[in-house]
Enzyme design. Structure first.
Site, PDB file in Angstrom:
ATOM      1  N   GLU A  95      40.588  48.546  49.374  1.00  0.00           N
ATOM      2  CA  GLU A  95      39.570  48.511  48.316  1.00  0.00           C
ATOM      3  C   GLU A  95      38.737  49.784  48.287  1.00  0.00           C
ATOM      4  OE1 GLU A  95      36.954  45.126  48.028  1.00  0.00           O
ATOM      5  OE2 GLU A  95      38.496  43.904  47.098  1.00  0.00           O
ATOM      6  N   HIS A 133      61.309  42.699  65.431  1.00  0.00           N
ATOM      7  CA  HIS A 133      62.513  41.935  65.100  1.00  0.00           C
ATOM      8  C   HIS A 133      62.573  41.593  63.611  1.00  0.00           C
ATOM      9  CE1 HIS A 133      63.525  41.345  69.381  1.00  0.00           C
ATOM     10  NE2 HIS A 133      62.233  41.593  69.487  1.00  0.00           N
ATOM     11  N   LYS A 173      40.063  39.656  37.076  1.00  0.00           N
ATOM     12  CA  LYS A 173      39.058  38.621  36.776  1.00  0.00           C
ATOM     13  C   LYS A 173      38.895  38.467  35.269  1.00  0.00           C
ATOM     14  CE  LYS A 173      36.163  39.300  40.868  1.00  0.00           C
ATOM     15  NZ  LYS A 173      34.859  39.802  41.310  1.00  0.00           N
TER      16      LYS A 173
HETATM   17  O1  PA5 Z   1      34.452  44.204  49.564  1.00  0.00           O
HETATM   18  C1  PA5 Z   1      34.043  43.701  48.526  1.00  0.00           C
HETATM   19  O2  PA5 Z   1      33.009  44.106  47.958  1.00  0.00           O
HETATM   20  C2  PA5 Z   1      34.757  42.523  47.914  1.00  0.00           C
HETATM   21  O3  PA5 Z   1      35.900  42.232  48.645  1.00  0.00           O
HETATM   22  C3  PA5 Z   1      33.857  41.306  47.877  1.00  0.00           C
HETATM   23  O4  PA5 Z   1      33.410  41.032  49.174  1.00  0.00           O
HETATM   24  C4  PA5 Z   1      34.582  40.094  47.320  1.00  0.00           C
HETATM   25  O5  PA5 Z   1      35.107  40.384  46.052  1.00  0.00           O
HETATM   26  C5  PA5 Z   1      33.650  38.888  47.220  1.00  0.00           C
HETATM   27  O6  PA5 Z   1      32.558  39.177  46.419  1.00  0.00           O
HETATM   28  P1  PA5 Z   1      31.252  38.279  46.456  1.00  0.00           P
HETATM   29  O7  PA5 Z   1      30.656  38.363  47.813  1.00  0.00           O
HETATM   30  O8  PA5 Z   1      30.360  38.843  45.404  1.00  0.00           O
HETATM   31  O9  PA5 Z   1      31.682  36.853  46.144  1.00  0.00           O
END
Ligand code: PA5
Length: 413
Positions: free
Chosen positions: A262, A283, A403
């Site tokens: 990310e 393996h 989303k």
């Molecule tokens: O690293 C990040 O910012 C994302 O992976 C969020 O943690 C994830 O999308 C969850 O978001 P939220 O805490 O707003 O529900």
């Protein structure tokens, strides 16, 4: 390898300053600045939950869950916890939710709902289901006392609901994004409930900062961040495989993948983060690693050896040909397997790095101290690496795309 790479320490120092100055870089100061009062409150609420619950259901996805799960699994906390953790809201699977409901049936439980935005679909759906289960078992008022919300301190759907209903709350600090939040209440609270020594986790992170940031010339962290970029930029290696020989690190790998994926995968750039657990995966993926496309480099994680490992028993007249290993600690065999794997992959044209974290005090090597160290190590290396790629380590614009499509299909107004 090191000689060929331009380890530009002044650039490293500049990038570290960028982290400090970034509005989303507050996690960098945390190991030293974590509020003692907040730490005390985390422990107090954790004790209360331990006393009145057999299970704490942690609801969250991505950065709101992977860090806690990584440490929980790595330390085998589920084997000894007075109050065990269950993880919900990290998928859209009805059978998984049913399984959780079945596990908690007949037991006392509490819920820690973790969402910075408070609007993420997966945790929001699971929260409804678990809230209903709480109300059915305890009634409206007691249910409210069994919900702990970890969310934005100022606004958002979960923040507002928590305020209205008087839930116990913890903050996801404004200047820290999900995947950099494991050393905030996001990770520390559920881990404290499960019996993790969260002071040691922070101490490990502090130790990393002291040893890796104050002398950049000796910093393995800087070497790692720059080497992976060199391998990508100069050698065309666009896949990094994180490898370890301990199955308990499976979720640590998942946390690492999310952190790098990310943070770095933007603007059609970035190293694809993959992972293996050896010797299991020797393996399965071993063949590809040895002989497949050479666009991969491999980073091995190594810990201090377990202090009292099992040894290979002797069996008179056994036909398995293992007599030469009799009495040998299994850790020693595993260590030889690691060295052999590195040699073989090196010969097969894969560049390898080893990150060795020593904690000689702990029985197992994989400890709060070593994990705290590694968490801070990778968070910082990841931020530096993303900046070397020229992308913002702290946003995730791509996640929003699915989303939007999903909400359209589900008819959200
Ligand atoms: O690293 C990040 O910012 C994302 O992976 C969020 O943690 C994830 O999308 C969850 O978001 P939220 O805490 O707003 O529900």
């Amino acid at each position: 390898m090191k000689n060929k790479i331009d380890l530009d320490y002044s650039l490293a120092s500049e990038l570290i300053d960028n982290i400090k100055d970034d509005p989303m870089g507050d996690w960098f100061a945390l190991p030293e600045t974590f509020s003692a009062t907040e730490l005390k409150r985390i422990k107090e609420v954790a004790k209360r939950v331990q006393n009145d619950s057999d299970y704490l259901v942690c609801i969250g996805i991505g950065g709101s869950y992977l860090g806690a799960r990584a440490v929980y699994e790595a330390l085998y906390l589920g084997d000894s916890a007075k109050c065990r953790l269950l993880f919900a809201g990290n998928n859209l699977s009805s059978p998984e939710l049913k399984r959780i409901l079945k596990t908690i049936d007949g037991h006392d439980f509490s819920v820690n709902v973790i969402s910075k935005s408070g609007t993420t679909l997966e945790p929001a759906v699971a929260f409804r289901v678990l809230k209903q289960a709480l109300i059915e078992k305890y009634g409206e008022e007691e249910a409210k006392k069994r919900i702990i919300a970890t969310t934005d301190p100022e606004c958002g759907a979960l923040h507002d609901e928590a305020k209205e209903n008087g839930y116990e709350t913890f903050d996801v600090p404004l200047g820290i994004g999900g995947r950099y939040s494991v050393l905030t209440p996001v990770g520390l609270f559920p881990l404290a409930v499960a019996g993790c020594n969260i002071d040691k986790l922070l101490e490990g992170a502090r130790h990393c900062k002291e040893t890796q940031i104050s002398h950049l010339e000796d910093s393995m962290l800087v070497t790692y961040a720059f080497t992976r970029f060199y391998l990508y930029d100069e050698c065309g290696c666009d896949v990094e495989v994180l490898a370890s020989f301990e199955p308990c690190l499976m979720y640590f790998n998942e946390w690492w993948k999310q952190l790098f994926g990310e943070s770095e995968g933007k603007d059609k750039q970035g190293i694809f983060p993959a992972s293996v657990i050896y010797s299991t995966d020797l393996h399965s993926l071993g063949q590809y690693m040895q002989d497949g496309r050479r666009n991969i480099f491999e980073t091995f994680l190594k810990f201090s050896p377990e202090k009292s490992p099992l040894t290979v028993p002797s069996f008179k007249g056994a036909a398995d040909g293992l007599d030469y290993l009799e009495g040998k600690p299994i850790t020693e065999i595993s260590d030889k397997a690691l060295t052999a794997t590195i040699k073989a992959h090196d010969a097969g044209g894969i560049s390898t790095m080893i990150i060795e974290v020593l904690d000689n005090e702990s029985e197992r090597g994989v400890s709060e101290l070593s994990l705290g160290f590694l968490i801070f190590f990778f968070e910082t290396a990841c931020a530096i690496s993303a900046m070397l790629h020229g992308v913002d380590p702290f946003n995730q614009p791509g996640v929003e795309k699915y989303k939007k499509e999903m909400f359209k299909l589900l008819g959200k107004e």
